[in-house]
Design an enzyme around this catalytic site. Sequence first.
Site, PDB file in Angstrom:
ATOM      1  N   HIS A 224       1.722  -5.570   6.917  1.00  0.00           N
ATOM      2  CA  HIS A 224       2.911  -4.916   6.420  1.00  0.00           C
ATOM      3  C   HIS A 224       3.690  -6.790   6.581  1.00  0.00           C
ATOM      4  CE1 HIS A 224       0.758  -0.640   6.953  1.00  0.00           C
ATOM      5  NE2 HIS A 224       1.643  -0.324   6.028  1.00  0.00           N
ATOM      6  N   ASP A 298      -4.470  -0.832  -0.732  1.00  0.00           N
ATOM      7  CA  ASP A 298      -3.863  -0.967   0.320  1.00  0.00           C
ATOM      8  C   ASP A 298      -2.257  -0.550  -0.788  1.00  0.00           C
ATOM      9  OD1 ASP A 298      -2.159   0.187   2.722  1.00  0.00           O
ATOM     10  OD2 ASP A 298      -3.517  -1.483   3.516  1.00  0.00           O
TER      11      ASP A 298
END
Length: 973
Positions: A224, A298
Site C-alpha cells: 500500500h 490489486d
Amino acid sequence: MQKRIFLLFLFNVFLLSAQAQSVDPLRATDAAAQQIWVDSIINNMTVEEKIGQLFMVQAYSNLDAKHEKTITNMIEKYHVGNLIFMQGTPEKQAKLNNKYQELSKVPLMIGFDGEWGLDMRLKNVYKFPWNMTLGAIRDNNLVEEFGKRIGEHCKRLGIHMNFAPVVDVNINPENPIIGNRSFGESKENVTQKAIAFTRGMQQAGVLANAKHFPGHGDTASDSHHTLPVLNFTKERLDSIELYPYKRMFDAGVASVMTAHLSIPSLEQDPALPTSLSYNVTTKLLQEKLGFLGLVITDGLNMKGAANYSTSAEIDLAAILAGNDMLLIPQDVPGSVKLMKNALKNGMLTEERLEHSVRKILRAKYLVGLNKYKPVSEDNLQADLNAPKDEVLHRKLIKNSITILKNTNGDIPVRNLEKRKIAYVSMGDSKGTHFVNMLQNYAKVDVVSDKNLATLQQKLEKYNLVIIGFHKSNDHPWKGYKFTNKELVWLQEIAREKNVILDVFASPYSLLQVKSFTNIEGLLVSYQNSKLAQELSAQAIFGALDVNGKLPVSIKNEFGEGHGLLAYSLKRFEYSTPEDVGMSSLVLEGIDKRVDTILKQKMAPGVQVLVARHGKVIYNKSFGYHTHSKKLKVKNSDVYDLASLTKILASLPLIMKAEEEQVLPLSASLKDILPSFKNSNKEKVTVKEILSHFGRLKAWIPFYKGTQDSVTGRNLSKFYSKKKSDKYQIKIAQNLYMNKSYQDSIYKYIKDADQRESKRYKYSDLGYYLFKKALEDTYHKPLNTLVDEEFYQSLGANRTSYLPLEKFRKSEIIPTEKDTYYRNQLLQGYVHDMGAAMQGGVGGHAGLFANANDVAKIMQMYLQKGEYGGRQYLYPETVEKFNKRYFQDKKVRRGLGFDKPQLNPKVKATCGCVSEESFGHSGFTGTYTWADPQSGIVYVFLSNRVYPNMDNRGLVRSNMRTKIQQVIQDAIIK
C-alpha cells in the site's frame, strides 16, 4: 510493436490449448446458454463499452451526492462495467447498488473486499474471525461453512465477487500487511483452508478471489505504501508461494488478484510490479499454471503500483500484462483515451480486449446477472445479523482456541474447592467479557497495581493466577506486542505463582517471551472479541473441548500445528438459543411477561435463566431491588430461595446420606432421630416425609409462641437487641433469640398432632428433622456440610446460607418489610420465620443464590449426578429420588422433588413438560425446573413478597409457569 502483437498471438494460442487441460472456473453448467448470452451482449458493444468493462471503480455509501454523481458519470459516460463498494452501511449500499444498476446498460459486477465478512468495510454487519484464527481450526468443513455464510451475506447485498480468501503463506512474522489475514505459515494448511473457503463461498453463488499472486507472505513491506521486494529463487517460489494457487486452480477458484511486488527471479525489471509484468501475469499465471479464470489487479491506487507511472499508463500496462480487470483505477477517462490509441496503433488488439471482456461477461452470467434483480431492502439488518451467524462464529472460535502448554493439567481447572484464583490483565485493551465469564464458574478476583512488588504481595493468597493479554480487535493490522514492562511482570509473576497465560492477540506476540519455563498453562485465543473472551474462559473451566492447533511456529518452543487437547468437564457452556435448537425470537416472550410482572408490581425485580443440553442460552436480570428503583438487579445478585432450599441444600445431602445408608429411604423417624421414639411420628419413614405423605402438619408458626398474644410484640425472655451467651441466635439485624428455644422447636414438632388422613399434604416440618439428623450424623452444621460437599467444588460461589457473611449487602435482594415479627426490611436475613429462628440455616429455607448457581445444581441432577468432572451422586440415586412412590394415592411428588401435576387444575408446571421432569417452587417468588426429556433447566427468581407477602399477583397470575410455556414453545420442532 510487432513483438507485442506476436506475444499477444502466442497468448491467445496458449490459452486455447490450456483450456483443454485446466479447470475453467467461469464455465456455467448451462455453457451453451451462457455463450449465447455473452455473444448477445458483446456483439452489440461499442469499443468504448468494451473498454468500460475492464474497470472496477470504487464506490462509497458514506460519501456525498458529489461522489454519487461521479459514479453515475463513470457508468453513463465511460460505461464502467464493475464497482467495488467500500465504506458505508448496508442500507445505503443497497440503495446505491439498485440506483447504479438501473443506470447501466450491462448489469454491473459488484465487488467487495470482505475477507472476514462485510464488517471489513461496512458498519452494522456481522464480524467473523480473521484468517489466522481460522488457521488454528482442524476441521476444514467449518471453514467451508464460514465461506458459504460470507457468500450468502454478499449475495444478499448484491455483491457478486468477494476479494477473498488471502492465500499468502505468512512466513515472515514482521509482515505488516498480511499477518492475521493469512491462514498461517504452513503452505498445506493455507491451501486446504483457502480451498474450503472458496468452495463454500462459490456454493453460495459468489466468486472467490485468490490473493495476492504470486505471494505476499514473506515480506516486511506493505505494498500500500511501497513496492516490496522478494529476493527468492524460482524454486523457492514454486515450492511455497505458488503451492496454494496450483491446487486452488484445480479446485475451481474463479479469480486471482495480482500483487504489486518486485520479484527479480520472475521479472528482470526491478521497478516493474508483478501486477504489470507480462512474465508473471501471463507467462507464469496463465500459461505455465494454466489459470483460466478472471485475473484482477490489486488496487491500482496502492503505492506499489501507482509509483510506477501515470495512472492511465499503469492501467494499459496492466491489461497488456494479461490482467482482465483493473481494480480501483485512478484515471478512467485518461485510461480509456490511452487504450483507444493503443487499439489504433496496434499495441492493444481488439482480440485481446474482447478476450477479457468475454471472461468478464461469462463471470457475470455465472453469478446470475443475466437475470438481474434489484437488492431487496426489507429485513436487511436481520438477514445480515442472523442468529445463525452467531452460532457459526461460536463454532469457529471454539475450534480455534489452542492450548500450547499445560504442565500441571490446570486446563481445564478442576477441584474448585481448593482454588483461590486471581485475574491479572495485560495489554492495552479490555478483558471485561473474559473476567465476567470466568466469574460464572468460580470466585475470580481481579487484582491489579501500578507497582510490581505491591501486585505480588496482593497475589500471595492466591494459588492460581490467570493472566489475560488483551490487544485491540479493531482490525488485523493493530499492534499485538507485549511491552517490555509486561514481559518483565509476566516472568516475575510466573516465577512465584502457578500461571495460566491466555493470549487474545496474534500468536506472534509470543515470540517476545524469552522463557516459558515458569508458565504452567498457555493458551492462544487469537482475537480479543467478546466471543473469543467468553469462549476462552469457558474452555479454561472445562465447559468445552479444546482442539485448536498453532498456525505459525513460535521459535523452537512450539511448532506449527502444535496444540494440546482438552476435554469438557460437563460444566455449563454459555451460548445462544439457536445453538441448542431454540428460537431467540420466541424467547423474547419471556421479556414481555417479565415486563408485565414489573409493571403490575408483582415483584420489583426478576432473574430468569434458561439452559438446554448443558448450555445456558438465556440469563437475564430485570428491574430493581425494590420499587424505589435505586439499584438495578444484576445477574450476580442473590435472592432468598425459600423452599428451593429443600432440593438445593437438604436434598443433595440426603441423597448422599442415602447412598451411604446413613439415611435409608426405608428408615423411620425413630431410626434417624432416636428422640422421636414413642412419639406419634416414630414410624413415619424418610420416603414418606420426602414425598409429603407422612401426615405432618404443613407448618407451625413457632414465632407466635415467642410473642405477646395480645400485642404481638416479641417477648424479652426470648429476644434481645444484643448478642450474649444467652441470646446467641441471630434472627435479623439487632435481634437475637434465646438459644434454649432451639430445643422447643423440635419439641413442638414432636408433640404436634398428626393429620388424621394419610394423604398428600405439603409440609416444611420434615426438613427441620432432616437438618437435625444430618447435623447429628456428620457433626457439622448444615450450611457447612452442603458447602463442603457440593457448592465449593461445583463453583456455586454465589450460593450460601447467611449471605451477609459472604456477600456485600448491595448484592443481596431485599425480601419483605416485616411488620409482624422482625419489624424491619429483611435484607440478607431469611424471610421464613422458622428458618430465621434456626439462625438463618433451615433444612427447608435459608439458602440464597443467583439463578446461575441454582442452574448448576439442577444441571448436576440432570446429568445424573455429574458436573465439572466429578460424580457427586450415583445416576441410580438421582433416578431413585426423581420418582413418584405414592402416585396411586394421588401424590405427585417425587422424593423431595416436585413433579408435574396429576390434577390438571393444579398449576405446578405449565403442563407442557415431561413426566420425567422435576423441580420446586419457593414462597418468595422463586421457581426452578429441569426436564431430562427436553434437556431444559429453567430458573426464575424474584422477591414477590416485597413489600409484603400479601403481594400475591405473581402467584395468582401463574406467571412463572407461563414463562415455562414460552420456553417450551421456543423449541424448534
